[in-house]
Design an enzyme around this catalytic site. Structure first.
Site, PDB file in Angstrom:
ATOM      1  N   GLY A   1       7.580 -77.781  91.450  1.00 11.31           N
ATOM      2  CA  GLY A   1       8.525 -76.672  91.442  1.00 11.31           C
ATOM      3  C   GLY A   1       8.748 -76.073  92.815  1.00 11.31           C
ATOM      4  O   GLY A   1       9.850 -75.596  93.128  1.00 11.31           O
TER       5      GLY A   1
ATOM      6  N   HIS B   1     -20.165 -33.377  86.504  1.00 13.97           N
ATOM      7  CA  HIS B   1     -21.315 -34.115  87.036  1.00 13.97           C
ATOM      8  C   HIS B   1     -21.888 -35.111  86.012  1.00 13.97           C
ATOM      9  O   HIS B   1     -23.087 -35.153  85.763  1.00 13.97           O
ATOM     10  CB  HIS B   1     -22.401 -33.159  87.508  1.00 13.97           C
ATOM     11  CG  HIS B   1     -21.925 -32.205  88.565  1.00 13.97           C
ATOM     12  ND1 HIS B   1     -21.472 -32.632  89.798  1.00 13.97           N
ATOM     13  CD2 HIS B   1     -21.795 -30.858  88.573  1.00 13.97           C
ATOM     14  CE1 HIS B   1     -21.106 -31.584  90.522  1.00 13.97           C
ATOM     15  NE2 HIS B   1     -21.278 -30.504  89.802  1.00 13.97           N
TER      16      HIS B   1
ATOM     17  N   LYS C   1     -12.809 -74.990 104.865  1.00 18.04           N
ATOM     18  CA  LYS C   1     -13.961 -75.565 105.558  1.00 18.04           C
ATOM     19  C   LYS C   1     -13.610 -75.941 106.988  1.00 18.04           C
ATOM     20  O   LYS C   1     -14.429 -75.797 107.903  1.00 18.04           O
ATOM     21  CB  LYS C   1     -14.458 -76.797 104.801  1.00 18.04           C
ATOM     22  CG  LYS C   1     -15.667 -77.471 105.467  1.00 18.04           C
ATOM     23  CD  LYS C   1     -16.238 -78.589 104.625  1.00 18.04           C
ATOM     24  CE  LYS C   1     -17.452 -79.210 105.313  1.00 18.04           C
ATOM     25  NZ  LYS C   1     -18.091 -80.262 104.484  1.00 18.04           N
TER      26      LYS C   1
END
Length: 513
Positions: free
Chosen positions: A33, A272, A135
């Site tokens: 595509g 808290h 790599k």
């Protein structure tokens, strides 16, 4: 001539990028595509089988897995033997790979997708090319994000050494393939029903840098799960206010966990990481809000409020009078939004509360050197599970209050004690090192109620001795719910009988550290 191999699922900007590469002396190779897209837009491009001299086979499963591709990527340009091998085999180097992967995550996010359909969206050739190029980043650019197209083109036009950029792109690429594989791994693990696999790999996407962490001297950032639950702070839409802080995010998450346990209209105010007021009503969200607010009008200041129904003008007008950090709800009426947006600093968020029961099954807690994984405590105790252990049984109204208290106490930090009526909290004792300390704090906060109103106490864990029961009885508690399981349970039962109050055991502890 340099070569670039482009094969992308997301074709945003790819035509312009390819043209930019050609302008910098690249020949373009492409597949499927992407090849068609480039060709239709006037980009001169080679199809992959012109390079490999081998056709795509197995419905496209094999097209780039070929030495003509991977040798061209992996060959060390400064290694004479590598370059001689390429020359002998008539292989040309590939100097840039632009790949993004099959949309596996998007596929499994759709309703009704079968495992067979999901598996077809596992990319093989793409990750292989990305890893080969990464790599060999010393010589090869690897581009997996359209946001990097412009940066790469600018680098190609510069005479400066771009090794650092290529290394950054390689690191980004390896992170990308690791997350991609983690999503696939989790999908297959879930299909297999393996709750705690031998390796746990989590994928999180950078969302934003935070101004600071828990304290101003700590750096922090917010990462979203690769596949966040629709019912999560990560999926919430912010309509108004400053960016959420580190502590805002944690508190909002805790508030969402509380209201998730209630089907009826519910409001939870939190401070808290602990609730300071929770109110429910069988029909009216405004009444639920009033109960949550009046439970502790002092502690709600600067708090976080979660509302599991639409916020109305009536509620917004009262919220406007106090300082709140966050209000999170399924929606706000136009009038409510206008009223609350007049306050510059309040954060307003919306979320699909109908997905509350579909939140993540597991939760993760980091420790130095490791990760704790457990099932979330989503259990909602039932009246049918309560065992009456005292001579006096709770009334029906007390039972309703006991169930409500039990739903709330599981969300309070241990040691946790909650004093409630049938539909609102009156006092909350949290996080104490001994249970009697939490009892005293909760009772000290307790709002005065009508003498005919049941006043119950819920405990997240058993009483190690009878002092908690005695103190509760001396301060008007009429019924107690606790899990039981102490070697001194009988002492607590006897103390309850002595004072004529009812006690039930649930058999289930709800510690929250």
């Amino acid at each position: 001539m340099k070569r670039a191999l482009i094969s992308v699922s997301d074709k945003t900007g790819v035509v312009e990028f390819a043209k930019g590469l050609i302008a910098n002396g690249f020949e373009i190779i492409s597949t499927g595509g992407t090849y068609k897209k480039l060709q239709e837009n006037g980009v001169e491009v080679l199809e992959i089988d012109e390079v490999t001299q081998f056709p795509e086979i197995l419905d496209g499963r094999v097209k780039t897995l070929h030495p003509m591709v991977h040798a061209g990527l992996l060959a060390k340009r400064d290694n004479p033997e590598h370059m001689k091998t390429l020359e002998d085999l008539n292989i040309q180097t590939i100097d840039l790979v632009c790949v993004n992967l099959y949309p596996f995550k998007e596929t499994i996010s759709k309703d009704g997708v079968t495992p067979a359909e999901a598996i077809e969206q596992i990319d093989i050739g793409g990750p292989s090319m990305i890893r080969s190029a990464s790599k060999n980043f010393k010589s090869v650019y690897v581009v997996i994000d359209a946001n990097d197209y412009e940066t790469v083109l600018e680098s190609l036009q510069s005479d400066e050494d771009d090794t650092i950029l290529r290394r950054r792109l390689a690191a980004k690429a390896f992170r990308h393939t690791a997350e991609y594989d983690s999503i696939i791994g989790h999908y297959l693990t879930d299909l297999n029903g393996d709750e705690f696999p031998d390796v746990e790999v989590l994928g999180y996407d950078y969302h934003q840098e935070l101004r600071y962490g828990e304290n101003s001297h700590q750096k922090a950032a917010f990462y979203k799960s690769a596949m966040p639950s629709e019912y999560s702070i990560a999926s919430a839409k912010q309509l108004h206010g400053k960016e959420l802080s580190f502590n805002n995010i944690k508190d909002a998450d805790a508030a969402l966990r509380i209201v998730a346990d209630f089907d009826q209209p519910c409001v939870a105010a939190l401070k808290h990481m602990n609730p300071c007021g929770v109110g429910v009503d069988d029909e009216c969200i405004y009444k639920a809000w009033r109960k949550a607010y009046t439970a502790d009008t002092m502690s709600i200041f600067g708090g976080i409020v979660a509302v599991n129904r639409e916020v109305t003008k009536e509620i917004a007008e009262e919220m406007h009078k106090i300082f709140l950090e966050i209000v999170i709800a399924p929606s706000f009426t136009d009038e409510a939004l206008e009223i609350l947006e007049a306050k510059k600093n309040i954060r307003l968020l919306t979320l699909d509360f109908s997905k509350a029961k579909d939140a993540e099954k597991h939760e993760y807690v980091s420790v130095m050197g490791g990760l704790l994984v457990q099932e979330r405590d989503t259990t909602v105790d039932q009246l049918s599970e309560f065992e009456v252990v005292t001579k006096k049984a709770p009334t029906d109204e007390e039972m309703k209050a006991l169930l409500f208290g039990q739903q709330v106490v599981k969300h309070v930090k241990s040691n946790a004690i909650v004093i409630t009526t049938t539909d609102k909290t009156l006092g909350i004792g949290a996080g104490q090192m001994n249970r009697i300390g939490s009892v005293k704090i909760a009772i000290d906060q307790e709002e005065q109620v009508d003498a005919h109103t049941p006043l119950i106490m819920a405990s997240d864990a058993f009483f190690p001795m009878d002092d908690c029961v005695q103190y509760a009885a001396e301060h008007g508690i009429t019924a107690i719910v606790q899990p039981g399981g102490s070697i001194k349970d009988q002492d607590s039962i006897d103390m309850a009988d002595k004072h004529g109050i009812a006690m039930v055991f649930t058999g289930r502890r709800h510690f929250k550290h």
